[in-house]
Write an enzyme that holds these catalytic residues in place. Structure first.
Site, PDB file in Angstrom:
ATOM      1  N   GLY A  16     -16.271  46.139  70.650  1.00  0.00           N
ATOM      2  CA  GLY A  16     -16.495  44.796  70.003  1.00  0.00           C
ATOM      3  C   GLY A  16     -15.263  43.871  70.074  1.00  0.00           C
ATOM      4  O   GLY A  16     -14.582  43.481  69.237  1.00  0.00           O
ATOM      5  N   SER A  18     -15.463  40.856  71.575  1.00  0.00           N
ATOM      6  CA  SER A  18     -15.972  39.568  71.847  1.00  0.00           C
ATOM      7  C   SER A  18     -15.475  38.400  70.514  1.00  0.00           C
ATOM      8  O   SER A  18     -15.429  37.308  70.888  1.00  0.00           O
ATOM      9  CB  SER A  18     -17.633  39.420  71.671  1.00  0.00           C
ATOM     10  OG  SER A  18     -17.933  39.990  70.689  1.00  0.00           O
ATOM     11  N   ARG A  19     -15.034  39.209  69.490  1.00  0.00           N
ATOM     12  CA  ARG A  19     -14.546  37.962  68.384  1.00  0.00           C
ATOM     13  C   ARG A  19     -13.840  38.707  67.658  1.00  0.00           C
ATOM     14  O   ARG A  19     -13.791  40.170  67.735  1.00  0.00           O
ATOM     15  CB  ARG A  19     -15.640  37.539  67.702  1.00  0.00           C
ATOM     16  CG  ARG A  19     -16.885  38.438  67.132  1.00  0.00           C
ATOM     17  CD  ARG A  19     -17.991  37.705  66.520  1.00  0.00           C
ATOM     18  NE  ARG A  19     -19.114  38.640  66.349  1.00  0.00           N
ATOM     19  CZ  ARG A  19     -19.591  39.399  65.552  1.00  0.00           C
ATOM     20  NH1 ARG A  19     -18.664  39.138  64.313  1.00  0.00           N
ATOM     21  NH2 ARG A  19     -20.388  40.174  65.209  1.00  0.00           N
ATOM     22  N   VAL A  69     -22.774  50.480  71.183  1.00  0.00           N
ATOM     23  CA  VAL A  69     -22.042  51.599  70.971  1.00  0.00           C
ATOM     24  C   VAL A  69     -22.851  52.680  70.439  1.00  0.00           C
ATOM     25  O   VAL A  69     -22.368  53.934  70.650  1.00  0.00           O
ATOM     26  CB  VAL A  69     -20.816  51.367  70.333  1.00  0.00           C
ATOM     27  CG1 VAL A  69     -19.703  50.614  71.160  1.00  0.00           C
ATOM     28  CG2 VAL A  69     -20.915  51.200  69.113  1.00  0.00           C
ATOM     29  N   ASN A  95     -13.055  49.694  68.049  1.00  0.00           N
ATOM     30  CA  ASN A  95     -13.300  48.672  67.030  1.00  0.00           C
ATOM     31  C   ASN A  95     -14.461  48.096  66.508  1.00  0.00           C
ATOM     32  O   ASN A  95     -14.446  47.603  65.425  1.00  0.00           O
ATOM     33  CB  ASN A  95     -12.219  47.456  67.693  1.00  0.00           C
ATOM     34  CG  ASN A  95     -12.356  46.283  66.895  1.00  0.00           C
ATOM     35  OD1 ASN A  95     -11.808  46.023  65.923  1.00  0.00           O
ATOM     36  ND2 ASN A  95     -13.196  45.472  67.229  1.00  0.00           N
ATOM     37  N   TYR A 158     -20.525  51.553  54.288  1.00  0.00           N
ATOM     38  CA  TYR A 158     -19.275  51.181  54.954  1.00  0.00           C
ATOM     39  C   TYR A 158     -18.354  52.209  54.733  1.00  0.00           C
ATOM     40  O   TYR A 158     -17.613  52.841  55.392  1.00  0.00           O
ATOM     41  CB  TYR A 158     -19.041  49.728  54.895  1.00  0.00           C
ATOM     42  CG  TYR A 158     -17.646  49.238  55.485  1.00  0.00           C
ATOM     43  CD1 TYR A 158     -17.969  48.782  56.635  1.00  0.00           C
ATOM     44  CD2 TYR A 158     -16.474  49.129  54.975  1.00  0.00           C
ATOM     45  CE1 TYR A 158     -16.790  48.381  57.419  1.00  0.00           C
ATOM     46  CE2 TYR A 158     -15.320  48.638  55.564  1.00  0.00           C
ATOM     47  CZ  TYR A 158     -15.659  48.264  57.060  1.00  0.00           C
ATOM     48  OH  TYR A 158     -14.466  47.710  57.570  1.00  0.00           O
ATOM     49  N   LYS A 162     -16.293  54.595  57.290  1.00  0.00           N
ATOM     50  CA  LYS A 162     -14.969  54.640  57.434  1.00  0.00           C
ATOM     51  C   LYS A 162     -14.159  55.857  56.993  1.00  0.00           C
ATOM     52  O   LYS A 162     -12.890  56.030  57.448  1.00  0.00           O
ATOM     53  CB  LYS A 162     -14.469  53.310  56.674  1.00  0.00           C
ATOM     54  CG  LYS A 162     -14.902  52.120  57.332  1.00  0.00           C
ATOM     55  CD  LYS A 162     -14.422  51.879  58.795  1.00  0.00           C
ATOM     56  CE  LYS A 162     -14.988  50.655  59.697  1.00  0.00           C
ATOM     57  NZ  LYS A 162     -14.479  50.625  61.048  1.00  0.00           N
TER      58      LYS A 162
HETATM   59  P1  NDP Z   1     -16.454  41.208  63.484  1.00  0.00           P
HETATM   60  O1  NDP Z   1     -17.779  41.352  62.695  1.00  0.00           O
HETATM   61  O2  NDP Z   1     -15.824  39.943  63.541  1.00  0.00           O
HETATM   62  O3  NDP Z   1     -16.351  41.881  64.690  1.00  0.00           O
HETATM   63  C1  NDP Z   1     -17.030  43.248  64.978  1.00  0.00           C
HETATM   64  C2  NDP Z   1     -17.295  43.391  66.562  1.00  0.00           C
HETATM   65  O4  NDP Z   1     -17.891  44.508  66.529  1.00  0.00           O
HETATM   66  C3  NDP Z   1     -17.949  42.408  67.195  1.00  0.00           C
HETATM   67  O5  NDP Z   1     -17.167  42.018  68.341  1.00  0.00           O
HETATM   68  C4  NDP Z   1     -19.432  42.940  67.369  1.00  0.00           C
HETATM   69  O6  NDP Z   1     -19.855  42.534  68.727  1.00  0.00           O
HETATM   70  C5  NDP Z   1     -18.905  44.370  67.544  1.00  0.00           C
HETATM   71  N1  NDP Z   1     -20.186  45.297  67.210  1.00  0.00           N
HETATM   72  C6  NDP Z   1     -20.779  45.335  66.399  1.00  0.00           C
HETATM   73  N2  NDP Z   1     -22.095  46.269  66.470  1.00  0.00           N
HETATM   74  C7  NDP Z   1     -21.708  46.641  67.675  1.00  0.00           C
HETATM   75  C8  NDP Z   1     -22.576  47.586  68.730  1.00  0.00           C
HETATM   76  N3  NDP Z   1     -23.605  48.317  68.122  1.00  0.00           N
HETATM   77  N4  NDP Z   1     -22.050  47.773  69.927  1.00  0.00           N
HETATM   78  C9  NDP Z   1     -20.924  47.030  70.268  1.00  0.00           C
HETATM   79  N5  NDP Z   1     -20.262  46.294  69.504  1.00  0.00           N
HETATM   80  C10 NDP Z   1     -20.820  46.083  68.098  1.00  0.00           C
HETATM   81  O7  NDP Z   1     -15.448  42.298  62.531  1.00  0.00           O
HETATM   82  P2  NDP Z   1     -13.781  42.395  62.591  1.00  0.00           P
HETATM   83  O8  NDP Z   1     -13.357  41.857  63.625  1.00  0.00           O
HETATM   84  O9  NDP Z   1     -13.538  41.850  61.091  1.00  0.00           O
HETATM   85  O10 NDP Z   1     -13.539  44.073  62.468  1.00  0.00           O
HETATM   86  C11 NDP Z   1     -13.239  45.019  63.557  1.00  0.00           C
HETATM   87  C12 NDP Z   1     -12.898  46.362  63.080  1.00  0.00           C
HETATM   88  O11 NDP Z   1     -11.905  46.338  62.112  1.00  0.00           O
HETATM   89  C13 NDP Z   1     -14.245  47.049  62.245  1.00  0.00           C
HETATM   90  O12 NDP Z   1     -14.454  48.309  62.586  1.00  0.00           O
HETATM   91  C14 NDP Z   1     -14.108  46.708  60.911  1.00  0.00           C
HETATM   92  O13 NDP Z   1     -14.542  47.816  60.193  1.00  0.00           O
HETATM   93  C15 NDP Z   1     -12.428  47.040  60.733  1.00  0.00           C
HETATM   94  N6  NDP Z   1     -12.128  46.266  59.764  1.00  0.00           N
HETATM   95  C16 NDP Z   1     -11.788  44.936  59.583  1.00  0.00           C
HETATM   96  C17 NDP Z   1     -11.562  44.428  58.304  1.00  0.00           C
HETATM   97  C18 NDP Z   1     -11.210  43.009  57.967  1.00  0.00           C
HETATM   98  O14 NDP Z   1     -10.710  42.563  56.967  1.00  0.00           O
HETATM   99  N7  NDP Z   1     -11.608  41.981  58.913  1.00  0.00           N
HETATM  100  C19 NDP Z   1     -10.657  45.221  57.299  1.00  0.00           C
HETATM  101  C20 NDP Z   1     -10.898  46.839  57.557  1.00  0.00           C
HETATM  102  C21 NDP Z   1     -11.354  47.158  58.512  1.00  0.00           C
HETATM  103  P3  NDP Z   1     -20.751  41.120  69.014  1.00  0.00           P
HETATM  104  O15 NDP Z   1     -19.796  39.757  68.453  1.00  0.00           O
HETATM  105  O16 NDP Z   1     -21.157  41.109  70.089  1.00  0.00           O
HETATM  106  O17 NDP Z   1     -21.753  41.485  67.948  1.00  0.00           O
END
Ligand code: NDP
Length: 251
Positions: A16, A18-19, A69, A95, A158, A162
């Site tokens: 994950g 890409s962003r 994934v 991630n 969620y 986690k």
């Molecule tokens: P985003 O929603 O910005 O990014 C999530 C990423 O996961 C994207 O790149 C997305 O890919 C990818 N993804 C989703 N589903 C799949 C899949 N089935 N297979 C492969 N890739 C997948 O989230 P964040 O950057 O905020 O979060 C990143 C991690 O950090 C997560 O695990 C989140 O739970 C954790 N986290 C984040 C917090 C926050 O405040 N932001 C706080 C606590 C934990 P695509 O773009 O291609 O859809």
């Protein structure tokens, strides 16, 4: 003295990436010399692919792999591609994650299971398939969350996923130790990118009041934790959960 944050010749996969947090992580490893693997999941509009390519443009000779994934055969194919290009994997950051908040009374089974499937089953799946190519002395870093430690309102799916990632981290740490591979988790609080950005302003302000450091976390503060855990500096740390949350939860 050798720079412990120099990852030259290390092969790094951030799922994950890409962003959001994942994108910043893979770029940080790339800036420090790593051979990077960017992963995204396909969407009908092709936006995720475009995002992944934008991230890849900042990296030297990256692999960009479309892979869901939750799909074992796709994850296996991703590992094969990494193996064919680089001969193995040194650092895996699990991630990928999604969020679908709803109170328990209103949450459908599909809403519960889909979040567990991506966050928990996805982490298991990638860890299991990566095990075949992870080199001795490697690193696994899993993304948990403060939500998994505290249980936050509206996040039965969620928070459960986690919390389970913390248990999975500890099991993985035990099982992979014989290859000198460490496995740790980062539990971020509220970060200024990605999923936390979607919160309504009043919810954000309310959380800020409860955070001792009085602000959301900067994405680089999560990236720094990943760099540390992936580095030689953390060689005797395994099965640990590193809170990066401004003091919101002190476990
Ligand atoms: P985003 O929603 O910005 O990014 C999530 C990423 O996961 C994207 O790149 C997305 O890919 C990818 N993804 C989703 N589903 C799949 C899949 N089935 N297979 C492969 N890739 C997948 O989230 P964040 O950057 O905020 O979060 C990143 C991690 O950090 C997560 O695990 C989140 O739970 C954790 N986290 C984040 C917090 C926050 O405040 N932001 C706080 C606590 C934990 P695509 O773009 O291609 O859809």
């Amino acid at each position: 003295m050798d720079d412990p944050l120099n990852f030259t010749d290390k092969v790094v996969l951030v799922t994950g990436s890409s962003r959001g947090i994942g994108a910043e992580m893979i770029k940080a490893f790339g800036q420090r010399g790593a051979n990077c693997v960017v992963n995204y999941i396909a969407d009908p509009a092709g936006q995720n692919k475009t995002d992944a390519e934008t991230v890849a443009n900042e990296l030297k000779d990256p692999l960009v792999i479309e892979c869901d994934v939750t799909k074992p055969e796709q994850v296996e194919a991703m590992m094969k591609q990494i193996q064919d290009r680089h001969g193995g994997l040194d650092i895996l950051v699990n991630n990928s994650g999604i969020i679908r908040d709803r109170t328990i009374k209103k949450m459908s089974m599909e809403e519960f299971e889909s979040v567990v499937r991506v966050n928990l089953t996805g982490t298991f799946n990638v860890t299991q398939k990566a095990a075949a190519i992870l080199r001795n002395g490697g690193r696994v870093v899993n993304l948990s969350s403060v939500s998994g430690e505290m249980g936050l309102f509206g996040q039965a799916n969620y928070s459960s996923s986690k919390a389970a990632i913390i248990a999975l981290t500890k099991v993985s740490a035990r099982e992979f130790a014989r290859q000198n591979i460490t496995v740790n988790a980062i539990a971020p609080g509220f970060i200024d990118v990605g999923m936390s950005k979607g919160m309504p302003d009043e919810v954000t302000e309310n959380f800020k009041k409860q955070i001792p450091l009085g602000r959301l976390g900067d994405v680089q503060e999560i990236v720094n934790a990943a760099l540390f855990l992936a580095s030689a500096m953390a060689s005797y740390i395994t099965g640990h959960v590193l809170n990066v949350n401004g003091g919101f939860y002190m476990g």
